[in-house]
Design a protein around this motif. Structure first.
Motif, short mmCIF file in Angstrom:
data_model
loop_
_atom_site.label_atom_id
_atom_site.label_comp_id
_atom_site.label_asym_id
_atom_site.label_seq_id
_atom_site.Cartn_x
_atom_site.Cartn_y
_atom_site.Cartn_z
N LYS A 1 0.82 -1.21 0.00
CA LYS A 1 0.00 0.00 0.00
C LYS A 1 0.85 1.26 0.00
O LYS A 1 0.36 2.34 -0.24
N MET A 2 2.13 1.12 0.32
CA MET A 2 2.98 2.29 0.43
C MET A 2 3.63 2.62 -0.91
O MET A 2 4.30 1.81 -1.51
N LYS A 3 3.39 3.80 -1.35
CA LYS A 3 4.05 4.34 -2.54
C LYS A 3 4.53 5.73 -2.18
O LYS A 3 3.86 6.47 -1.48
N VAL A 4 5.70 6.08 -2.65
CA VAL A 4 6.22 7.42 -2.42
C VAL A 4 5.38 8.37 -3.27
O VAL A 4 5.28 8.20 -4.48
N GLN A 5 4.78 9.34 -2.62
CA GLN A 5 3.95 10.33 -3.31
C GLN A 5 4.73 11.63 -3.48
O GLN A 5 5.79 11.81 -2.87
N LYS A 6 4.20 12.52 -4.27
CA LYS A 6 4.83 13.83 -4.43
C LYS A 6 4.93 14.49 -3.06
O LYS A 6 3.98 14.46 -2.28
N GLY A 7 6.10 15.03 -2.75
CA GLY A 7 6.31 15.68 -1.46
C GLY A 7 6.74 14.73 -0.36
O GLY A 7 6.84 15.13 0.81
N GLU A 8 7.00 13.46 -0.71
CA GLU A 8 7.44 12.47 0.28
C GLU A 8 8.78 11.86 -0.14
O GLU A 8 9.19 11.97 -1.29
N ILE A 9 9.40 11.19 0.82
CA ILE A 9 10.69 10.55 0.58
C ILE A 9 10.79 9.32 1.48
O ILE A 9 10.21 9.29 2.56
N PHE A 10 11.48 8.29 1.01
CA PHE A 10 11.64 7.05 1.77
C PHE A 10 13.11 6.93 2.16
O PHE A 10 13.99 6.94 1.29
N LEU A 11 13.38 6.86 3.46
CA LEU A 11 14.74 6.92 3.99
C LEU A 11 15.12 5.61 4.67
O LEU A 11 14.34 5.07 5.46
N LEU A 12 16.34 5.13 4.39
CA LEU A 12 16.81 3.86 4.93
C LEU A 12 18.28 3.95 5.29
O LEU A 12 18.95 4.93 4.98
N SER A 13 18.76 2.89 5.91
CA SER A 13 20.20 2.71 6.12
C SER A 13 20.59 1.41 5.43
O SER A 13 19.99 0.37 5.69
N ASP A 14 21.58 1.48 4.56
CA ASP A 14 22.12 0.25 3.99
C ASP A 14 23.45 -0.08 4.66
O ASP A 14 24.15 -0.99 4.27
N TYR A 15 23.77 0.65 5.71
CA TYR A 15 25.02 0.45 6.44
C TYR A 15 24.82 -0.52 7.62
O TYR A 15 25.71 -1.29 7.94
N SER A 16 23.66 -0.47 8.24
CA SER A 16 23.35 -1.35 9.37
C SER A 16 21.98 -1.96 9.16
O SER A 16 21.01 -1.25 8.92
N ASP A 17 21.90 -3.27 9.26
CA ASP A 17 20.61 -3.92 9.06
C ASP A 17 19.70 -3.81 10.29
O ASP A 17 18.58 -4.27 10.28
N ARG A 18 20.18 -3.19 11.35
CA ARG A 18 19.37 -3.01 12.57
C ARG A 18 18.95 -1.55 12.77
O ARG A 18 18.48 -1.17 13.82
#
Length: 152
Positions: A110-127
């Motif tokens: 159900k989650m899609k990045v919409q205009k005005g949004e951003i999806f943030l992650l870390s690929d450095y630590s899996d925790r």
């Protein structure tokens, strides 16, 4: 936890979510995939982080990498419980934290990045506690774009 220093031009990162070190603040209002940004933690996420004691209650910002800023990005969790964005594996999505407590689950279908949004992650630590558990954030919550200046 991040600390702002040196006339507000640098930030020190002491967490495991990204390389520990000094980050230089860059003048930018555009954010693209793989940029590292500092953002204001959404209120509902702050409460969760403070209640779980993941961070001290004085923390108001976090630093993560931009994983998706485009509406047409394909975000999915595969059969191995790994988060995949446009065929790039961003690592595991855990059901429990390191203390055995249940983590929030987002429905990526159900989650899609919409205009005005951003999806943030870390690929450095899996925790890392990141978008895998709190979803997208408004671009307006981003305070700075940063780059690693000195690693320790």
């Amino acid at each position: 936890m991040i600390l702002k220093i040196f006339s507000n031009n640098y930030i020190i990162n002491i967490t495991k979510s990204l390389p520990r070190g000094v980050y230089r603040i860059l003048p930018s209002e555009e954010f693209k995939k793989d940029d590292i940004v500092v953002f204001e933690i959404p209120e509902e996420t702050k409460k969760y982080l403070f209640d779980r004691k993941y961070v001290p209650s004085i923390v108001t910002s976090m630093m993560k990498k931009v994983a998706s800023e485009k509406i047409d990005d394909v975000i999915e969790i595969n059969n191995n419980n790994e988060l995949i964005i446009n065929s790039k594996n961003w690592g595991k999505v855990y059901k429990y934290d390191s203390y055995g407590r249940k983590l929030p689950e987002i429905d990526v279908k159900k989650m899609k990045v919409q205009k005005g949004e951003i999806f943030l992650l870390s690929d450095y630590s899996d925790r890392s506690f990141d978008g895998r558990y709190f979803g997208v954030v408004p671009i307006s919550s981003i305070k700075y774009k940063v780059e690693l200046f000195f690693r320790f």
